[in-house]
Motif scaffolding. Structure first.
Motif, PDB file in Angstrom:
ATOM      1  N   GLN A 249     -18.084   8.726   8.826  1.00 48.85           N
ATOM      2  CA  GLN A 249     -16.722   8.227   9.030  1.00 48.85           C
ATOM      3  C   GLN A 249     -16.642   7.350  10.277  1.00 48.85           C
ATOM      4  N   ALA A 250     -17.376   7.717  11.331  1.00 52.63           N
ATOM      5  CA  ALA A 250     -17.383   6.903  12.552  1.00 52.63           C
ATOM      6  C   ALA A 250     -17.987   5.532  12.279  1.00 52.63           C
ATOM      7  N   ARG A 251     -19.106   5.500  11.545  1.00 51.23           N
ATOM      8  CA  ARG A 251     -19.727   4.213  11.210  1.00 51.23           C
ATOM      9  C   ARG A 251     -18.771   3.343  10.405  1.00 51.23           C
ATOM     10  N   PHE A 252     -18.061   3.966   9.488  1.00 50.75           N
ATOM     11  CA  PHE A 252     -17.107   3.243   8.656  1.00 50.75           C
ATOM     12  C   PHE A 252     -15.995   2.631   9.515  1.00 50.75           C
ATOM     13  N   LEU A 253     -15.428   3.407  10.433  1.00 48.45           N
ATOM     14  CA  LEU A 253     -14.346   2.925  11.271  1.00 48.45           C
ATOM     15  C   LEU A 253     -14.814   1.891  12.288  1.00 48.45           C
ATOM     16  N   GLU A 254     -16.034   2.025  12.749  1.00 45.28           N
ATOM     17  CA  GLU A 254     -16.555   1.112  13.768  1.00 45.28           C
ATOM     18  C   GLU A 254     -16.726  -0.314  13.256  1.00 45.28           C
ATOM     19  N   GLN A 255     -16.609  -0.496  11.948  1.00 44.26           N
ATOM     20  CA  GLN A 255     -16.688  -1.849  11.393  1.00 44.26           C
ATOM     21  C   GLN A 255     -15.571  -2.753  11.914  1.00 44.26           C
ATOM     22  N   VAL A 256     -14.457  -2.151  12.371  1.00 44.77           N
ATOM     23  CA  VAL A 256     -13.324  -2.971  12.812  1.00 44.77           C
ATOM     24  C   VAL A 256     -13.639  -3.729  14.097  1.00 44.77           C
ATOM     25  N   GLN A 257     -14.731  -3.390  14.788  1.00 47.01           N
ATOM     26  CA  GLN A 257     -15.078  -4.129  15.998  1.00 47.01           C
ATOM     27  C   GLN A 257     -15.383  -5.598  15.686  1.00 47.01           C
ATOM     28  N   THR A 284     -11.511  -2.461   6.532  1.00 51.42           N
ATOM     29  CA  THR A 284     -11.435  -1.132   7.135  1.00 51.42           C
ATOM     30  C   THR A 284     -10.184  -0.995   7.984  1.00 51.42           C
ATOM     31  N   LEU A 285      -9.827  -2.066   8.682  1.00 52.73           N
ATOM     32  CA  LEU A 285      -8.642  -2.036   9.543  1.00 52.73           C
ATOM     33  C   LEU A 285      -7.355  -2.001   8.738  1.00 52.73           C
ATOM     34  N   MET A 286      -7.319  -2.725   7.632  1.00 51.35           N
ATOM     35  CA  MET A 286      -6.078  -2.895   6.887  1.00 51.35           C
ATOM     36  C   MET A 286      -5.836  -1.830   5.818  1.00 51.35           C
ATOM     37  N   LEU A 287      -6.921  -1.258   5.284  1.00 47.87           N
ATOM     38  CA  LEU A 287      -6.791  -0.388   4.116  1.00 47.87           C
ATOM     39  C   LEU A 287      -7.324   1.020   4.364  1.00 47.87           C
ATOM     40  N   GLU A 288      -6.614   1.999   3.839  1.00 47.83           N
ATOM     41  CA  GLU A 288      -7.109   3.377   3.835  1.00 47.83           C
ATOM     42  C   GLU A 288      -8.097   3.572   2.684  1.00 47.83           C
ATOM     43  N   LYS A 289      -7.723   3.062   1.512  1.00 49.31           N
ATOM     44  CA  LYS A 289      -8.594   3.157   0.345  1.00 49.31           C
ATOM     45  C   LYS A 289      -8.135   2.181  -0.719  1.00 49.31           C
ATOM     46  N   VAL A 307      -6.014  -1.865  -9.944  1.00 51.28           N
ATOM     47  CA  VAL A 307      -6.440  -1.654  -8.556  1.00 51.28           C
ATOM     48  C   VAL A 307      -5.233  -1.306  -7.694  1.00 51.28           C
ATOM     49  N   ALA A 308      -5.277  -0.139  -7.054  1.00 51.50           N
ATOM     50  CA  ALA A 308      -4.187   0.308  -6.194  1.00 51.50           C
ATOM     51  C   ALA A 308      -4.647   0.279  -4.737  1.00 51.50           C
ATOM     52  N   LEU A 309      -3.947  -0.507  -3.918  1.00 52.21           N
ATOM     53  CA  LEU A 309      -4.289  -0.633  -2.501  1.00 52.21           C
ATOM     54  C   LEU A 309      -3.420   0.319  -1.680  1.00 52.21           C
ATOM     55  N   THR A 310      -4.060   1.145  -0.868  1.00 50.27           N
ATOM     56  CA  THR A 310      -3.342   2.015   0.067  1.00 50.27           C
ATOM     57  C   THR A 310      -3.530   1.446   1.460  1.00 50.27           C
ATOM     58  N   TRP A 311      -2.453   0.894   2.038  1.00 49.05           N
ATOM     59  CA  TRP A 311      -2.545   0.236   3.331  1.00 49.05           C
ATOM     60  C   TRP A 311      -2.619   1.255   4.454  1.00 49.05           C
ATOM     61  N   ARG A 312      -3.390   0.929   5.485  1.00 48.29           N
ATOM     62  CA  ARG A 312      -3.492   1.817   6.646  1.00 48.29           C
ATOM     63  C   ARG A 312      -2.178   1.777   7.422  1.00 48.29           C
ATOM     64  N   ASN A 313      -1.608   2.937   7.693  1.00 46.21           N
ATOM     65  CA  ASN A 313      -0.315   3.024   8.375  1.00 46.21           C
ATOM     66  C   ASN A 313      -0.545   3.161   9.874  1.00 46.21           C
ATOM     67  N   TRP A 314      -1.059   2.075  10.510  1.00 43.35           N
ATOM     68  CA  TRP A 314      -1.352   2.169  11.934  1.00 43.35           C
ATOM     69  C   TRP A 314      -0.189   1.787  12.812  1.00 43.35           C
TER      70      TRP A 314
END
Length: 319
Positions: A249-257, A284-289, A307-314
């Motif tokens: 999960q950390a590797r996945f999130l670190e893509q936003v760098q 990764t920054l914009m979407l949860e899944k 295709v259903a986009l779930t946006w990241r609620n940041w």
């Protein structure tokens, strides 16, 4: 014999900065595993030309990035790289990293582009069973994603969803770029990226702590005969699973760098030429899944029904 791109002289002592700037960006893109055809397309669109004034071709650029002089190096009689003391357009470390990519990234090999996938891993999931989709070429060889059927090694998949990668990635990209272009979203990108990276750092700290606990557990087992093998293995497995899950999960999130911060005047053009790592960072920054559902009978389209986009609620203000 033509001069080496990036230099004014045949001794490789005088750098032509107008060319070196483009070469550095080309090297940076190569280090993110962008293909040579994609890099040369970017260079040509940006107005960079070869020493003879022609358009760049993948093999020509590959030869330049494979020349030791651009890193202030040369090859001795045994093929070893040695420092010449000359100027460095790119660092020796970056040069060696690019060279190491040669066997699996031949610019004349069309399979390189075919096998790049924008959304492997946890972002894309099956809409029926929620298992992650895997990259899977079709029988005809075209890129695709699918929900793999359940096996003893990889349980859980239903095997009922498959989608063409080109259509799927284009649909997702168009929606993400349109969302990113909204003024109320673009002003929050830097903050959002920092929030996601902070979450990744927290996961890394948890991984480090669990590895320390794992070491302590092993020492306790070695020094405490009363601790049963069954109990030790069960506790160790819990730590191993948690370490693996949090690391992934950390590797996945670190893509936003890799997401650009600041004004990007033409997002569509930027996306077209952006390295794969930057595109994946944006997703990764914009979407949860992104959930994919089976196609209707005879349907070859990709739309909101598939295709259903779930946006990241940041940010609470983001709709």
């Amino acid at each position: 014999m033509p001069r080496l791109y990036g230099f004014d002289d045949m001794a490789y002592r005088r750098v032509r900065e107008s060319e070196a700037a483009g070469l550095r960006q080309a090297a940076s893109r190569r280090l993110t595993e962008q293909s040579y055809p994609a890099i040369t397309e970017w260079m040509n669109d940006e107005g960079y030309r070869t020493t003879r004034g022609g358009l760049w071709r993948p093999a020509v650029l590959a030869n330049v990035l494979d020349h030791p002089a651009i890193a202030g190096l040369t090859e001795d009689e045994n093929g070893n790289l040695v420092d010449t003391g000359g100027p460095q357009i790119i660092s020796p470390q970056d040069f060696k990293a690019i060279r190491a990519m040669r066997p699996s990234n031949n610019p004349d090999n069309s399979r390189v582009d075919q096998r790049e996938y924008l959304m492997p891993g946890p972002l894309s999931v099956c809409g029926l069973c929620a298992c992650s989709l895997s990259s899977s070429p079709s029988n005809a060889g075209s890129r695709g994603y699918r929900c793999a059927p359940s096996t003893a090694q990889h349980p859980g998949g239903c095997g009922k969803v498959r989608i063409n990668a080109d259509l799927f990635e284009t649909y997702v990209a168009e929606n993400v770029v349109a969302e990113l272009a909204k003024p109320e979203v673009s002003v929050l990108i830097a903050q959002a990226r920092d929030e996601v990276l902070a979450k990744a750092a927290k996961l890394r700290a948890e991984v480090k702590a669990d590895k320390a606990r794992q070491k302590e557990l092993g020492e306790s087992y070695a020094n405490a005969p009363e601790l049963s093998t069954v109990a030790f293995r069960a506790a160790d497995k819990r730590l191993v699973d948690r370490i693996r899950e949090n690391s992934a999960q950390a590797r996945f999130l670190e893509q936003v760098q890799h997401v650009p911060v600041g004004d990007v005047p033409d997002l569509v053009r930027w996306w077209r030429h952006a390295p794969l790592a930057s595109k994946q960072g944006v997703l990764t920054l914009m979407l949860e899944k992104v959930a994919v559902y089976p196609a209707g009978r005879g349907s070859r389209t990709v739309d909101a029904d598939r295709v259903a986009l779930t946006w990241r609620n940041w940010n609470a203000s983001r709709k």
